[in-house]
Design a protein around this motif. Structure first.
Motif: not given
Length: 597
Positions: A110-136
């Motif tokens: 988790v990085q700083a903008q991940t946190l900031a954008n997750a809070y933006l999604a929260l402010d808009n009452d969105l359903e959030m789905l965590p996804v892990l990328n670059k597992i290869d």
């Protein structure tokens, strides 16, 4: 398409966590483009985006997907930027969606903008789905990243999907998860037409293209619509959606995202966040829209050729149509003629706008030193908003000056913490909080915005070997000991070079500018003093030496007084020249001097 089978979602993440690459795989797997049409970061359509490897504009694409139960779904995907300067693009995209994929790089966590954008999604009452990328990648840490998502963001990530945007691993499962877990739109299909104006841009062939999200009712070709904020009425000439190619349609139904073209000629009728309604019904209530963006960094743009000013203004209007967070007003400078005083969300935003004006509209521009918005309190009780140091009131009338402060969040491996804390202290920062998530430290500092708009982000990256991430939000204004530093060339004030700064840094920054100008201004026949001053007090000085003609060359032998007499005569001539002579400051000197951070 049945409304319950529509899914509108955004991908939000930190810079370089793989949003655009994951979008490519989603487009490829659902057949949005054929494999021969695919290219890397297909939604990054601007040359600047592809060159810099960043997303600047949020892009939308409609995907048709057949789920495992045989049902057809329509997925409207919005790929959003990751950089803090484009967070307004993110907030606009989220307002048109019901769900968000919070994408986290499994190698970086988790990085700083991940946190900031997750809070933006929260402010808009969105359903959030965590996804892990670059597992290869061999360095990916799935368990550690899941723990970080739970600790830092507060999302349950125990069942978070693991995908690779590069290889396509896990993407089919992700599509299933999207249709199962994200909600459908909740508009009224039988109500009068109401659509949200999400974005707009200027096309040289089609005119103004408007991106809309239909909230209630439907939009049809040939329908007469009204833009509620401006009262303008138009007939819909063309309607459709992006796959990401432009595809024509006859109508857009409730919950769908697409574009309309109305033959709009003036950009003033088109405001981002406006409500588009049926023109025949006058009682339609406007949608909430978006909060207006507040510019925090200001700079002036001047055309190198004065004749280009009308073209600059027209180009800026077209660009403002495409970027609602870009603001500008007309300005006149004694040195540079007519130009525009522009407001931006950050330094990268300013850089991108400048580059787009240069590339897309073939303009050659000079940018002045960026500054922030100060509040000047006068002794008579009035408050002046100061965007440009040239407009500073008389110092005797000022009671105090306030500058904007931000709350900055910096996340980094703990071994770099000492260097980052020293940097924040050096920039007048006040520590607010420090916490740990595994071996990563999270620093929260109060910092003056003026100290971070120049090179703070670059310094954070270099001190942490690129591992730190940085995000900030505006906190408000605080009084500071601020001064205006004027630059004098041959005792004349050069207003475009003046700047505001804290008193303790005034001498250092003034010296930087005069030293740079000494190399940039060509020598004249007379000596040129370069000075930095606060009011009447000179705080730094350099001198450009005069050209010297060897007036004693014709003296071969004879008395020394002959040479002295010629040298004294030359000195008198140079003194007279300096009194009447004008110093020609070339455009290149302005451009390079203004690049001093």
């Amino acid at each position: 398409m049945n409304q319950k089978n529509i899914r509108n979602f955004s991908i939000v993440a930190h810079i370089d966590h793989g949003k655009s690459t994951l979008s490519d795989r989603l487009i490829e797997i659902t057949g949005g483009l054929q494999s021969r049409e695919m290219k890397a970061q297909v939604l990054d359509s601007m040359d600047i985006e592809r060159e810099r490897g960043i997303t600047i504009k949020a892009q939308t694409v409609r995907l048709n997907y057949t789920a495992s139960d045989g049902q057809q779904y329509q997925l409207n995907l919005m790929d959003t930027p990751g950089h803090v300067d484009f967070s307004y693009e993110v907030s606009r995209s989220l307002a048109a969606c019901e769900g968000a994929l919070v994408l986290v790089d499994a190698t970086q966590g988790v990085q700083a903008q991940t946190l900031a954008n997750a809070y933006l999604a929260l402010d808009n009452d969105l359903e959030m789905l965590p996804v892990l990328n670059k597992i290869d990648l061999p360095s990916s840490d799935v368990d550690g990243t899941r723990a970080q998502i739970s600790d830092v963001i507060g999302l349950d990530a125990s069942n978070a999907l693991c995908v690779s945007g590069k290889t396509g691993d896990g993407v089919p499962e992700l599509l299933e998860e999207i249709v199962q877990k994200l909600p459908a739109p909740s508009g009224d299909e039988n109500a009068p037409t109401r659509a949200l104006l999400v974005d707009s841009w200027y096309d040289s062939y089609l005119g103004v293209v408007v991106l809309v999200r239909v909230v209630d009712g439907k939009l049809s070709r040939g329908q007469k619509v009204k833009f509620l904020a401006t009262g303008a009425e138009y007939v819909v000439d063309k309607i459709g959606y992006f796959t990401p190619k432009m595809v024509d349609a006859n109508e857009l139904n409730t919950g769908e995202i697409g574009f309309i073209i109305t033959g709009m000629k003036t950009i003033h009728d088109c405001r981002v966040g406006d409500t588009i309604a049926d023109a025949r019904i006058n009682t339609i209530e406007a949608l909430p829209g978006f909060k207006p963006s507040i510019p925090v960094v200001f700079s002036s743009f001047f055309p190198v050729a004065a004749d280009d000013y009308p073209a600059l203004r027209e180009s800026a209007e077209k660009l403002a149509l495409n970027d609602a967070s870009f603001h500008f007003t007309t300005e006149k400078s004694s040195a540079l003629g007519f130009g525009l005083r522009c407001g931006f969300l950050g330094l990268l935003h300013m850089e991108i706008i400048s580059e787009r004006l240069t590339r897309e509209f073939n303009l050659t521009l000079i940018n002045t030193v960026p500054s922030v918005l100060y509040k000047v309190y006068l002794r008579d009780g009035t408050i002046v908003d100061l965007e440009n140091p040239a407009d500073m009131p008389d110092i005797t009338k000022i009671s105090s000056i306030e500058e904007p402060w931000v709350r900055a969040t910096i996340m980094m491996p703990d071994k770099y913490m000492g260097a980052i804390m020293s940097l924040c202290s050096e920039r007048r920062g006040v520590q607010e909080n420090i916490s740990y998530v595994g071996n990563r430290a999270v620093l929260v500092y109060q910092l003056p915005l003026a100290e971070i708009v120049f090179d703070f982000y670059d310094r954070v990256k270099s001190l942490s070997s690129g591992y730190a991430s940085f995000d900030y939000v505006l906190q408000g204004y605080q009084a500071s000991d601020l001064v205006k530093v004027s630059i004098l060339v041959n005792d004349e004030n050069v207003e475009p070079l003046s700047f505001m700064c804290h008193r303790q840094f005034a001498e250092k920054r003034g010296r930087q500018i005069v030293e740079k100008l000494k190399d940039l201004i060509p020598r004249h026949q007379f000596k040129i003093p370069l000075q930095a001053a606060i009011g009447g007090k000179i705080i730094a000085r350099e001198t450009i030496a005069a050209y010297r003609k060897d007036v004693t060359a014709k003296c071969y032998g004879g008395d020394i007084t002959r040479k002295r007499k010629l040298l004294e005569k030359q000195k008198e001539g140079k003194k007279r020249m300096r009194t009447f002579g004008n110093v020609e400051i070339p455009q290149s000197a302005f451009i390079n001097a203004l690049k001093v951070s």
